[in-house]
Scaffold this motif. Structure first.
Motif, short mmCIF file in Angstrom:
data_model
loop_
_atom_site.label_atom_id
_atom_site.label_comp_id
_atom_site.label_asym_id
_atom_site.label_seq_id
_atom_site.Cartn_x
_atom_site.Cartn_y
_atom_site.Cartn_z
N ASN A 15 -28.80 17.46 -13.14
CA ASN A 15 -27.90 17.95 -14.19
C ASN A 15 -26.77 18.42 -13.68
OD1 ASN A 15 -26.95 19.96 -16.41
ND2 ASN A 15 -28.16 18.58 -17.41
N LEU A 18 -26.99 22.71 -14.53
CA LEU A 18 -28.17 23.50 -14.60
C LEU A 18 -28.50 23.29 -13.04
CD1 LEU A 18 -30.08 23.31 -17.77
CD2 LEU A 18 -28.24 24.73 -16.99
N VAL A 21 -24.40 22.92 -10.73
CA VAL A 21 -23.86 24.19 -11.01
C VAL A 21 -22.37 23.95 -10.77
CG1 VAL A 21 -23.82 26.69 -10.63
CG2 VAL A 21 -26.02 25.32 -10.10
N THR A 27 -18.12 25.57 -19.55
CA THR A 27 -19.33 25.74 -20.30
C THR A 27 -19.59 27.25 -20.66
OG1 THR A 27 -20.29 24.20 -18.29
CG2 THR A 27 -21.80 25.81 -19.32
N TYR A 137 -24.41 17.10 -19.44
CA TYR A 137 -23.40 17.96 -19.68
C TYR A 137 -23.45 18.62 -21.29
CZ TYR A 137 -18.79 20.32 -20.06
OH TYR A 137 -17.90 21.18 -20.25
N VAL A 140 -26.45 20.52 -22.31
CA VAL A 140 -26.25 21.79 -21.96
C VAL A 140 -25.71 22.72 -22.82
CG1 VAL A 140 -25.97 23.57 -20.09
CG2 VAL A 140 -26.90 21.66 -19.39
N LEU A 189 -26.23 31.25 -19.66
CA LEU A 189 -26.60 30.25 -18.72
C LEU A 189 -27.33 30.61 -17.59
CD1 LEU A 189 -25.13 27.58 -17.51
CD2 LEU A 189 -23.46 28.86 -16.48
N LEU A 192 -30.78 29.67 -18.49
CA LEU A 192 -31.18 28.35 -18.56
C LEU A 192 -31.40 27.78 -17.18
CD1 LEU A 192 -28.91 26.93 -21.29
CD2 LEU A 192 -31.04 27.35 -21.48
N ILE A 193 -30.32 27.96 -16.21
CA ILE A 193 -30.57 27.84 -14.76
C ILE A 193 -31.64 28.03 -14.24
CG2 ILE A 193 -29.57 27.96 -12.71
CD1 ILE A 193 -26.78 28.11 -13.62
N MET A 196 -34.50 26.06 -15.55
CA MET A 196 -34.67 24.57 -15.04
C MET A 196 -35.16 24.48 -13.63
SD MET A 196 -33.79 21.27 -15.13
CE MET A 196 -32.65 20.83 -16.43
N GLN A 197 -34.70 25.52 -12.89
CA GLN A 197 -35.34 25.62 -11.11
C GLN A 197 -36.63 25.78 -11.49
OE1 GLN A 197 -33.25 24.66 -8.77
NE2 GLN A 197 -31.68 24.46 -10.20
#
Length: 210
Positions: A15, A18, A21, A27, A137, A140, A189, A192-193, A196-197
């Motif tokens: 993504n 996410l 980066v 964003t 994109y 997100v 953000l 969310l990152i 996701m990780q």
């Protein structure tokens, strides 16, 4: 490259926001209402897809030393067209997004996909890469808009529903107004990152344990 793999990369495993980066400025800056998020997402998807197609089509005749300059010329041309179309047909969106539409020219997502993918692959694959990366994109942006608008203003669908004011869901005394400020963009953000990780790491560990 299989379409399913490209789709999963754009939406999840690669993504642009996410995982890669990139494209952070827009964003965090415009994700305060659903109207902004959907508008910016669609604009970037259209520009990314068209730029990918053209760059993939002419990649064999572009001298390597000037490829970045050529990428920017192609991208800038499509950004100008999309910007003028938005001003003509959706002036409210143009006013709301302001300078962030012209700044798509230097959006790292567009230039990054040109360099990493469309310059090395054919037109069809580049077309789908643009579509799927754009979807990732946009997804997100929409998620961030919903979270920030709902928790920060207590509304949903700002700029689209209820005459543009959005539907008031939470009483006005409950929302955390901080989330509509720039610092709110950073916090949402970051969460969310991190999520996701964590999900990608868990999936990787599960596959390795088989």
């Amino acid at each position: 490259m299989k379409l399913r793999k490209q789709f999963m990369e754009g939406l999840i495993t690669n993504n642009p926001v996410l995982v890669q980066v990139i494209g952070m400025c827009s964003t965090m800056a415009i994700t305060t209402s659903l109207f902004n998020g959907v508008g910016m997402g669609v604009a970037v998807t259209v520009i990314l897809t068209l730029s990918n197609i053209i760059i993939a089509a002419i990649r064999k005749i572009i001298p390597d030393k000037i490829r970045i300059a050529m990428f920017i010329v192609v991208i800038a041309g499509f950004v100008t067209c999309v910007d003028l179309l938005i001003q003509a047909f959706v002036p409210a969106l143009s006013e709301s997004l302001g300078v962030f539409i012209p700044l798509i020219v230097v959006n790292c997502i567009i230039l990054g996909r040109a360099e990493a993918f469309s310059y090395k692959n054919g037109v069809v694959a580049s077309f789908w890469d643009g579509i799927f990366q754009g979807i990732g994109y946009t997804a997100v942006l929409v998620v961030m808009c919903v979270i920030r608008e709902f928790l920060g203003a207590g509304t949903f669908g700002g700029g689209i529903l209820n005459g543009g004011d959005g539907i008031q869901i939470l009483p006005e005394q409950f929302p955390m107004g901080m989330l509509t400020l720039p610092v709110g963009g950073f916090l949402v953000l970051a969460c969310l990152i991190a999520a996701m990780q964590w999900a990608l790491s868990k999936s990787k560990n599960k596959e390795e344990s088989k």
